[in-house]
Each structure stands twice: as C-alpha cells, then as structure tokens.
Design an enzyme around this catalytic site. Structure first.
Site, mmCIF file in Angstrom:
data_model
loop_
_atom_site.group_PDB
_atom_site.id
_atom_site.type_symbol
_atom_site.label_atom_id
_atom_site.label_comp_id
_atom_site.label_asym_id
_atom_site.label_seq_id
_atom_site.Cartn_x
_atom_site.Cartn_y
_atom_site.Cartn_z
ATOM 1 N N GLU A 1 -6.874 8.239 6.910
ATOM 2 C CA GLU A 1 -7.078 8.897 8.203
ATOM 3 C C GLU A 1 -7.518 10.356 8.074
ATOM 4 O O GLU A 1 -6.815 11.275 8.494
ATOM 5 C CB GLU A 1 -5.801 8.804 9.040
ATOM 6 C CG GLU A 1 -5.396 7.383 9.348
ATOM 7 C CD GLU A 1 -4.207 7.253 10.277
ATOM 8 O OE1 GLU A 1 -3.895 6.126 10.697
ATOM 9 O OE2 GLU A 1 -3.584 8.289 10.598
ATOM 10 N N GLU B 1 -3.220 -0.231 8.439
ATOM 11 C CA GLU B 1 -2.036 0.186 9.201
ATOM 12 C C GLU B 1 -2.097 -0.443 10.583
ATOM 13 O O GLU B 1 -3.131 -0.411 11.242
ATOM 14 C CB GLU B 1 -1.944 1.710 9.397
ATOM 15 C CG GLU B 1 -1.466 2.498 8.212
ATOM 16 C CD GLU B 1 -1.265 3.970 8.547
ATOM 17 O OE1 GLU B 1 -0.962 4.291 9.717
ATOM 18 O OE2 GLU B 1 -1.424 4.796 7.646
ATOM 19 N N ARG C 1 0.856 -1.185 0.000
ATOM 20 C CA ARG C 1 0.000 0.000 0.000
ATOM 21 C C ARG C 1 0.892 1.236 0.000
ATOM 22 O O ARG C 1 1.710 1.423 0.906
ATOM 23 C CB ARG C 1 -0.908 -0.007 1.232
ATOM 24 C CG ARG C 1 -1.765 1.243 1.342
ATOM 25 C CD ARG C 1 -2.625 1.220 2.596
ATOM 26 N NE ARG C 1 -3.200 2.534 2.787
ATOM 27 C CZ ARG C 1 -3.138 3.255 3.898
ATOM 28 N NH1 ARG C 1 -2.515 2.777 4.958
ATOM 29 N NH2 ARG C 1 -3.681 4.446 3.968
ATOM 30 N N HIS D 1 -2.755 11.025 1.367
ATOM 31 C CA HIS D 1 -2.193 10.744 2.689
ATOM 32 C C HIS D 1 -1.594 12.048 3.228
ATOM 33 O O HIS D 1 -0.390 12.157 3.420
ATOM 34 C CB HIS D 1 -1.142 9.641 2.595
ATOM 35 C CG HIS D 1 -0.814 8.993 3.909
ATOM 36 N ND1 HIS D 1 -0.832 7.627 4.102
ATOM 37 C CD2 HIS D 1 -0.463 9.523 5.105
ATOM 38 C CE1 HIS D 1 -0.487 7.352 5.345
ATOM 39 N NE2 HIS D 1 -0.258 8.486 5.984
#
Length: 479
Positions: free
Chosen positions: A173, A380, A84, A128
């Site tokens: 996130e 994660e 990933r 990200h």
C-alpha cells in the site's frame, strides 16, 4: 449457503488456490530494541504524544518475535496454506544503510524455515510502512535517495531468503505511505506537505522498480515478484452528473493511477498531471524513471476493504474528510479540494467502513482488464469488530464469518467471470497494533489478550480453516 449469483452452485474454489493470512512486522513483532534493531518512523510516531489512541505503540505488540513458533503451529492447526508477513527494514539493516545485521536476518530465516516445515508457503513483503528513522531524518520518501537505499535493502533480503521464499512483494500500500504519511499526517512520519506527498509517491514507485531489479538479480528465476496496492473502488454520488464523474476521475488518478499507471503501463495519467499542476511541477520525474518503474510483474496483490463515494464539492473542502482514512485537518488528496467524500450506505465494521463485497468483485475485474494475463492475489481483506471472549473463553464473531463469506464469494464470482485470482490472504491472522488506532480495533481471526498475550482462535478462524482445508466455503451461519 450458496453463491448468491449462482443459487444452485456451492462456493468451491479451484485446486491450488492459496488460503492465507497476513500480518506486518511493526504490528506484531515487538522486540523493538533487540538484536540491533534501530527505530523506524512508526516507533517515533507512536511515541509522539497524541498520534495514536491512548499513546499506544508496538514496543511489545503481540510479541511474535519470541512466539513465532507458536504462531506458525497455530496457522498449521487452522489449515492455512500460505502466510504473508513483512520484514522490518531496521531490524535487517539498522539505520537503512550499510551491511546487514545477521541476527536480524536470522529471525526471518527461522520464521521461513518454520513455515516450510509446516507446509505453509511464505510470502515476504519488503516494506510495510516502517522506514528506518535515520532515512526519514535525511528526508524520507520525498527524497530520491530513499529509493536507492531500498534497492540495497532488497538485495540484502533477496540474497538471504531468496532460496526458500518464492513469493515476494516489494511494497504494501504505497498510497498509505505517501498520502497518509506525508499528506494528511495520520500515519508516520506525520508530515502534512502536499508536494512532498506526490514526491513520495514517485519515489515509492521508483523504489518498487529498483527493488524488483535487485530481487531478480539475486534470486532464482522461479521466484515471483509482486506489489500490493490498496486500489480504491471510486464511485460517483450521482452517475448522471458530469461534475461527479470528474471528481471520480480525479480521485481515481490520485488513489490508483498514480501507482498502476507507471507500474503497469509505463506512464502517469495525463489527467493526474493536470489535476496536480497547482501543487507540483513533477520535476523529480527524471528521464528513465518510468522505464525503471515499469518492470514486468509476476503477480499483482490487491487489498480491499470498502468502496469510496465522491461528488463535486460546492466549494473548497476544508477540515476532515469522510474518506475512511482517519480524521485530519490536512487533506491526503493534493489538488482535490473540490471533491467531497460521502459515507456509502449499508452495514459497517468497527472502522466505520461499509461492507460491500461487490466492490471487491469490481476491483478484481478492473485489474483483469488493466493487466490481462497477470495473476492476481487478494493480499488483504478483512474486518474489525468489537470481539470479546464469552464466559467460557471462546470468541464468537459471526459478523466476521458473514463478511468473509460475502467477500470470498465475490472472489469466486470473479474467477467464474474469467479473473485469474490465485489466492486470498485474510487480514489479519491475529489482533494486533492497528497503527494510529492503537489496540482499539481488532481485525484478527485469532483473539489476543493483550495482558497475557494468549492467543485464542475465534469462530471465524475455525470457519476459515475449514474453507482452507476443503476449498469450499462453509455456510455463513457456521459458528
């Protein structure tokens, strides 16, 4: 070593389970001024005095941009079946607007081709945390237009890579992007504005929905679209205390419900609106937004490190909080100044985070109930330790092996309990730039000498590789 819940049963995973590792663009790529790439908010933030440990930044990072073939070969040698990675928005679409820079896309084309050549399944994360700086200058995630720009970017990348990448993640996130970037200010862009925090969260949700639609408009139907959430496992200091349970409700809404509510159920929690009414009127939630956000997902990514312990505060909480998200005088929890955070008991990693695999099992089972039938991936999970080479140049990290054994055992228990978990991505493949902590925290299974940039697989990398090749966890004492 056997599964502690089933002492006679070796910890063996189902056939086809993906054994992966994860990274992100700004943390590993470097080459921040090459081939048309423009600054992201993390370039700006990390070059701002006082924002990162030692003033460190990702200008070179671990130079993955030039060493990706070496890194992919290393993954293959370790036996990984999946990788990933994230795509740098400002490398592909400088300034966040306009046509793509093909040389930027070409890097990801080469990376994906290299992964496929080695039999490693690529999973691409579109965002990200590295927003193009020009979009932040125009207001950033608190502005609706940023979500529209994200959809254009998603379509560009989907058109370029959708023929060979089957697993996609829109956002990683989003809680950190919104609440740490615009609330506590410990992440880029470093703003401390409570209402902007919630505006950013909503527009990140909208970006996910619009981005999902954009990807599906341009990619083969076989491709899967997901999101990675760092949902918190929130526990009360005193389970018998109604005030502590109310504190759990408030933090759960701010950490979890603010994202999975609209994404999975098409609505924000009413309790979230009530708790944040003194901060915002939510007037930026427009007609049709919830339908856009509530796109059917093909999978859900869960990121987990440690549980959260809260109670009702005796008075208004001011100053830094022991919530595990960095020290700031400003709260990342708008409307929750009446909640106190506590250190959970137990052994800790170098981040100060308590090691508690039961939290991962609890999280998986929660989302098995929240979204029945939706495949789950642990996108994660990992630990930072103060790793150092021995005199022979080897890096032994038995603490990380024990951490991985415990958490992977928790994943297997969840599968036994009925959860559809299809893969696990270790954070992280290798040591890298750990955001505001600079290069001070090492999460990698592969040690990086930051002076020479030489890579050395740690004991945990070999342990994890054996698990990946066999589908069975070696003893935690294997080093």
């Amino acid at each position: 070593m056997t599964d502690s819940a089933h002492p006679a049963t070796p910890v063996t995973f189902p056939p086809g389970f993906l054994w992966g590792a994860a990274t992100s663009a700004y943390q590993i790529e470097g080459a921040v001024r090459e081939d048309g790439r423009t600054p992201s908010i993390w370039d700006t933030f990390s070059h701002t005095p006082g924002k990162t440990v030692g003033g460190e930044h990702g200008d070179i990072a671990v130079d993955h941009y030039h060493r990706y073939r070496e890194d992919v070969a290393m993954m293959a040698d370790l036996g990984l079946s999946a990788y990933r990675f994230s795509i740098s928005w400002s490398r592909v679409q400088p300034t966040g607007r306009g046509p793509a820079v093909q040389v930027g896309l070409d890097f990801y084309r080469r990376l994906v081709d290299e992964l496929l050549k080695h039999g490693i399944k690529p999973a691409a994360t579109l965002y990200h945390w590295d927003l193009p700086q020009e979009l932040e200058d125009a207001g950033g995630w608190p502005e609706r237009d940023t979500a529209l720009r994200f959809a254009e970017y998603a379509q560009i990348v989907g058109e370029a890579l959708g023929d060979r990448v089957e697993q996609w993640i829109t956002l990683n996130e989003p809680w950190c992007s919104a609440f740490l970037g615009y609330g506590s200010g410990v992440h880029a862009p470093g703003r401390t504005e409570p209402e902007a925090t919630l505006r950013a969260a909503h527009h990140l949700n909208l970006a996910h929905g619009l981005g999902t639609l954009a990807l599906r408009s341009t990619m083969p139907a076989r491709n899967a679209v997901a999101i990675s959430l760092n949902s918190s496992v929130v526990r009360p200091l005193s389970p018998q205390n109604p005030a502590d349970l109310a504190a759990v409700r408030k933090i759960d809404d701010l950490a979890n419900g603010v994202f999975h509510g609209p994404m999975l159920h098409g609505a924000y929690p009413e309790t979230l609106f009530a708790a944040t009414s003194s901060v915002t009127d939510w007037s930026y939630l427009l007609d049709g937004d919830l339908q856009t956000i509530n796109q059917p997902l093909d999978a859900l990514g869960l990121n987990y490190y440690t549980p959260t312990l809260v109670s009702a505060a005796e008075g208004k909480v001011n100053g830094p909080r022991t919530d595990g998200h960095g020290a700031s005088e400003h709260s990342p929890w708008p409307g929750a100044d009446d909640v106190a955070f506590h250190q959970t008991p137990g052994e800790r990693t170098e981040m100060g985070w308590t090691i508690d695999p039961t939290g991962l099992h609890e999280l998986i089972m929660r989302y098995t109930r929240e979204a029945p039938g939706l495949p789950l991936y642990i996108t994660e999970n990992g630990a930072a330790y103060d790793d150092k080479p021995d005199p022979d140049g080897r890096v032994h990290d038995p603490e990380r092996i024990a951490y991985l054994h415990g958490h992977l055992s928790a994943v297997r228990r969840a599968i036994t309990d009925g959860a559809d978990v299809r893969g696990y991505y270790l954070w992280s493949l290798m040591d890298n730039f750990e955001w505001a902590y600079g290069y001070d925290k090492r999460f990698g299974a592969v040690y990086v000498d930051y002076a020479s940039l030489a890579r050395t697989p740690k004991s945990s990398a070999h342990w994890y590789g054996q698990a990946a090749r066999t589908g069975t966890l070696p003893p935690a004492t294997s080093d």
